[in-house]
Design a protein around this motif. Structure first.
Motif, PDB file in Angstrom:
ATOM      1  N   VAL A   5      38.081  45.990  33.822  1.00 15.33           N
ATOM      2  CA  VAL A   5      38.390  45.652  35.072  1.00 15.33           C
ATOM      3  C   VAL A   5      37.327  44.602  35.447  1.00 15.33           C
ATOM      4  CG1 VAL A   5      39.467  47.688  35.655  1.00 15.33           C
ATOM      5  CG2 VAL A   5      37.110  47.631  35.961  1.00 15.33           C
ATOM      6  N   PRO A   6      37.992  43.384  36.134  1.00 10.96           N
ATOM      7  CA  PRO A   6      36.646  42.336  36.592  1.00 10.96           C
ATOM      8  C   PRO A   6      35.924  42.794  37.834  1.00 10.96           C
ATOM      9  CG  PRO A   6      38.970  41.649  36.144  1.00 10.96           C
ATOM     10  CD  PRO A   6      39.205  43.076  36.215  1.00 10.96           C
ATOM     11  N   LEU A   7      34.698  42.714  37.899  1.00 10.46           N
ATOM     12  CA  LEU A   7      33.962  42.749  38.893  1.00 10.46           C
ATOM     13  C   LEU A   7      34.574  42.131  40.127  1.00 10.46           C
ATOM     14  CD1 LEU A   7      31.238  44.019  39.905  1.00 10.46           C
ATOM     15  CD2 LEU A   7      30.262  41.742  39.526  1.00 10.46           C
ATOM     16  N   ASP A   8      35.101  40.941  40.037  1.00 10.59           N
ATOM     17  CA  ASP A   8      35.488  40.132  40.931  1.00 10.59           C
ATOM     18  C   ASP A   8      36.889  40.852  41.647  1.00 10.59           C
ATOM     19  OD1 ASP A   8      33.319  38.544  41.144  1.00 10.59           O
ATOM     20  OD2 ASP A   8      34.024  37.060  39.971  1.00 10.59           O
ATOM     21  N   ALA A   9      37.403  41.851  41.106  1.00 10.92           N
ATOM     22  CA  ALA A   9      38.737  42.604  41.624  1.00 10.92           C
ATOM     23  C   ALA A   9      38.205  43.516  42.641  1.00 10.92           C
ATOM     24  CB  ALA A   9      39.550  43.182  40.414  1.00 10.92           C
ATOM     25  N   PHE A  10      36.968  43.882  42.727  1.00 13.34           N
ATOM     26  CA  PHE A  10      36.565  44.638  43.692  1.00 13.34           C
ATOM     27  C   PHE A  10      36.029  43.883  45.312  1.00 13.34           C
ATOM     28  CE2 PHE A  10      36.526  46.813  39.694  1.00 13.34           C
ATOM     29  CZ  PHE A  10      37.100  47.895  40.167  1.00 13.34           C
ATOM     30  N   ALA A  11      36.239  44.693  46.165  1.00 10.81           N
ATOM     31  CA  ALA A  11      35.829  44.108  47.359  1.00 10.81           C
ATOM     32  C   ALA A  11      34.374  44.221  47.541  1.00 10.81           C
ATOM     33  CB  ALA A  11      36.543  44.651  48.440  1.00 10.81           C
TER      34      ALA A  11
END
Length: 391
Positions: A43-49
């Motif tokens: 899961v990409p870190l940048d997928a999280f707010a």
């Protein structure tokens, strides 16, 4: 031709509602497949707010920690920074999106937790960590893992591969069981001993590592320090030890194999190793196979170390039993590099220990092997053409 993961598309015709339902069903299947494939890769870190990288990581850790089968957290191909200590949990994994770990050319993961470290182990035996295909940069007050002593937790059954560490105080200080370091590693510019490890059943740097840390300061410093290690193989790392730094120190344990380690020094740049490059103070059933040495013992009487007995030879043994040194190579530069080793310095010095065997030693000139007068001649076995002097 159909494939196992084929998706059947609707055939035009029928009512509008039926067509729309079929399309939505197909799109839903495609979405599910994309999600499944993405999670399989991580899961990409940048997928999280989050306003900062730490905020995003908090959300990512919360999500991953709730999953039965934990996906890796993918740190993107960009510069990022983390400033908070995080406690790991079983199965936690960090990975880069692409293979590559050289900190000058790939992503830069900046870690700054002065006075502490980024990843901390809970008490007990945390298991199943994976970190791979990443490059990290620290600072003089930050460690990658929080330091632990011999009363701390023991990391079990974990895997680290293709990693780079630059500008850390320490990288890893702690206990390991069944931990593997694989792939290529690049460790540079540490401010203190990067690796201080103990435990058993480990396999370290099976594919190699370059390690060169010129900022480590005065006193007793080592690139790799193994205070009490058992049933462990250390693979073909390339160690450049400057000034007061000793490449590797082994103090105890049993069943350790040092395989193909190359102990180098930048003698041509005026940075030889002042004392020993390999130090063995203890341990049972130790094998040193096919090591290569250059540039050690340039000023053995003024190394800045606290124990002069540890700097008597390029390879110094002061304790331990059943130690085999097999196929050691000692170069004086062979005309292509300057010879900075002090004249008459032993290639191997035995100041203590028992049941020591030295086989197939090679040197640019005649090999010099010496023993302390307190060490019995009968405790050392060598090839017939090698003389062991007392000195």
């Amino acid at each position: 031709m159909a494939v196992p993961f084929d998706i059947a598309l609707p055939v035009p015709g029928g009512s509008t509602d039926a067509w729309g339902a079929a399309i939505n069903g197909a799109l839903g299947a495609i979405k599910a497949r994309i999600n499944n494939e993405a999670v399989a890769r991580g899961v990409p870190l940048d997928a999280f707010a989050g306003a900062t990288d730490d905020d995003k990581l908090t959300q990512a850790l919360s999500y991953v920690g709730q999953q039965t089968y934990k996906p890796a957290i993918v740190l993107g191909q960009r510069s990022m920074e983390f400033k908070r200590t995080r406690q790991v949990f079983n199965g936690l994994a960090f990975t880069g999106p692409l293979t590559g770990n050289e900190f000058r050319y790939n992503q830069r993961v900046r870690i700054s937790v002065p006075g502490s470290g980024w990843l901390d182990l809970p008490s007990g035996q945390p298991k199943g960590l994976y970190i791979g295909n990443l490059s990290f940069e620290g600072d003089s007050g930050t460690t990658f893992f929080v330091d632990h002593d011999n009363t701390g937790p023991v990391l079990w059954a974990s895997h680290f591969e293709n990693l780079a560490f630059n500008l850390f105080k320490h990288v890893m200080w702690g206990a390991h069981t069944a931990v593997t370091f694989s792939g290529f590693w690049d460790v540079n510019n540490s401010y203190d001993t990067p690796f201080k490890l103990w435990g058993s059943d480990n396999t370290y740097w099976t594919d190699g590592m370059l390690i060169d840390s010129p900022n480590m300061g005065s006193g007793n410093r080592y690139h790799v320090w193994l205070p009490n290690m058992s049933k462990t193989v250390v693979g073909p790392i390339f160690i450049t030890a400057k000034s007061n730094i000793c490449g590797l120190r082994l103090d105890g344990g049993r069943g350790v194999v040092l395989e193909g380690i190359r102990f180098d020094a930048q003698a041509q740049a005026g940075n030889p190793t002042w004392g020993s490059q390999l130090l063995i103070t203890g341990g049972k059933f130790v094998r040193v196979r096919d090591p290569w040495f250059y540039g050690g013992m340039s000023q053995p009487n003024s190394t800045g170390h606290t124990n002069p007995a540890y700097d008597k030879g390029v390879l110094t043994i002061t304790g331990g039993s059943n130690i085999v040194v097999d196929g050691a190579m000692f170069s004086d530069g062979d005309g292509s590099q300057p010879n900075k080793t002090a004249a008459g310095s032993p290639h191997i010095y035995i100041g203590g220990g028992s049941k020591i065997r030295i086989r197939d030693i090679q040197a640019s000139d005649t090999p010099i092997v010496k023993r302390a007068s307190s060490v019995s001649a009968g405790t050392i076995a060598t090839d017939s053409d090698v003389t062991v002097a007392v000195g």
